[in-house]
Design an enzyme around this catalytic site. Structure first.
Site: not given
Length: 466
Positions: A327, A332, A335, A373, A384, A420, A424
């Site tokens: 991904r 951004f 991942q 997660n 990531f 985030l 995370h």
């Protein structure tokens, strides 16, 4: 940290400290610099500080005196003064009881000592006595008749009988023994304790026991731990004291006092931000080798020990070899870490998913290495790397939102994903410009459905440098 204990800490208006193996190491005299910081920080917040010790004033080391405690409870509560030398309370042992104790000690073949307001003395000198007392009171004179001209506030036994030693009934009505050394006990007036001395200060100031926090390590702190609103035992404390304590903190050498007060919120944590000072970090590193180039990461095991151990363990067994970044979203993150390549798989070294490890010192800045997660405490193998180079927030906005000033500046200047944070676990950081170039190159690849690259971006292997 227990939420109820943190709530109780909001009521604290005064903190008392034992000396030996609490403020300083008794055997070496070592006192960490953090103790000075603690006293200054508490006073700056309007919290009073006190000493509660079995020692008399003349036995208090100079570095402890230099802390300028507001109140001193000395001689196990028998003598209490404020910083201006005003006597708050004193309870000398009645003269006839001192005489009776000396006679019993002589009859038993036990050596003894006596502590007055301005000096302490011994009944004799030998190796056993020297070994017990010289670390606390150096160069005491021998004067077995000291009590004939001076008040005595505390006495000692010097013997090899240990806990089997008991006072006779007629003395036990007035005195009690508190063991503090293999070859010595404090002999104190019954009903006198550090708790009594502290209670006199509390009454003097119009406070309540719930307003008092105490640090200690030995048996002469037991009554004080029962009395105070919050009691904290040092890491080397007697087991009985640890049982009574609300919290057992680290040892003196590990800045145990500072640690406990920071955890309770009574002192602001002095935060360090390792992502902003990578050149100073001595932790492990890892290089993710991909078909687009290499990315080197600095890892932070002190902040996220279980997460770092998981990543290193998987990397060393070759778990990530051949896995794709499944991904990728430009501006951004990228991942990977799922052997199925779907974003739905992966397993930790622990078998099951494991808990988050959030730190006030780590953030999802550009280049942050974080755990992917599926919600709280669902970490497995997926991770990531934050690639975003710009955010829609100004530095002042982030500061108002609660982010530390240096982190807010780093976000504003370099980018990242502040939304985030605390969702995370951050456990590493991209280490150098070459790695950032590879990160940006990977982030720019063409993607299709579900943000999956149209051509595989492959983790060939991960090299670990412990």
């Amino acid at each position: 940290m227990d939420a109820k204990l943190k709530y109780k800490a909001k009521k604290i208006k005064m903190v008392f400290f034992d000396i030996d193996d609490t403020l300083r190491v008794k055997d070496t005299g070592y006192m960490p610099d953090s103790v000075q910081k603690v006293f200054q920080a508490l006073k700056a917040k309007g919290i009073l500080v006190g000493i509660a010790s079995g020692r008399a004033r003349y036995g208090v080391p100079q570095e402890v005196r230099a802390l300028h405690a507001d109140y001193c409870v000395k001689l196990n509560g028998a003598y209490v003064k404020d910083d201006k030398k005003n006597i708050i309370f004193q309870a000398p042992i009645p003269a006839d009881i001192v005489v009776a104790y000396k006679k019993w000690a002589d009859d038993m073949g036990i050596y003894y000592g006596m502590a007055g307001r301005h000096e302490a003395v011994l009944s004799t000198r030998n190796d056993m006595i020297n070994n017990a007392i010289d670390n606390v009171y150096a160069q005491l004179e021998v004067c077995p008749d000291y009590n004939e001209k001076h008040d005595v506030y505390q006495m000692w036994t010097f013997e090899d009988k240990g806990d089997s030693l008991q006072l006779p009934v007629e003395l036990a009505e007035h005195l009690r023994l508190v063991r503090w050394h293999d070859n010595s006990s404090d002999v104190v007036l019954k009903g006198t304790s550090k708790a009594l001395g502290v209670s006199k200060v509390v009454d003097h100031l119009g406070l309540k026991p719930e307003n008092i926090l105490v640090f200690g390590d030995e048996l002469n702190d037991l009554e004080l731990f029962d009395y105070a609103g919050i009691s904290i035992a040092m890491g080397v404390s007697h087991p009985l004291l640890q049982e009574k304590a609300d919290l057992v903190t680290k040892k003196v050498e590990e800045d145990g006092i500072l640690y406990a007060l920071e955890e309770l919120g009574l002192i602001e944590k002095e935060l360090q931000f390792p992502q902003l000072e990578l050149e100073k970090q001595k932790g492990p590193k890892a290089t993710i080798k991909t078909n687009y180039g290499d990315m080197t990461l600095v890892l932070f095991p002190e902040h996220a020990p279980k997460t770092v151990a998981n990543f290193l363990g998987l990397a060393k067994e070759g778990y990530y070899d051949g896995i794709i970044f499944h991904r990728i979203i430009p501006e951004f993150m990228i991942q990977g870490g799922d052997p199925t390549g779907t974003g739905m798989g992966g397993q930790s070294i622990y078998g099951d998913s494991f808990e988050d490890e959030f730190s006030d010192e780590l953030y999802n800045l550009r280049g942050a290495f974080s755990m992917a997660n599926a919600g709280p405490n669902t970490n497995g193998s997926q991770f990531f790397i934050v690639q975003n180079s710009k955010i829609p927030y100004a530095k002042k906005e982030l500061e108002r939102g609660g982010w530390p000033v240096p982190i807010a500046a780093a976000y504003a200047d370099n980018g990242g994903t502040p939304h985030l944070d605390r969702r995370h676990t951050v456990f590493g950081q991209v280490a150098d410009d070459n790695s950032f170039q590879v990160l940006d190159q990977i982030a720019a690849v063409e993607t299709g459905a579900q943000d999956k690259p149209k051509e595989d971006v492959v983790i060939e292997t991960i090299e670990v440098f412990d």
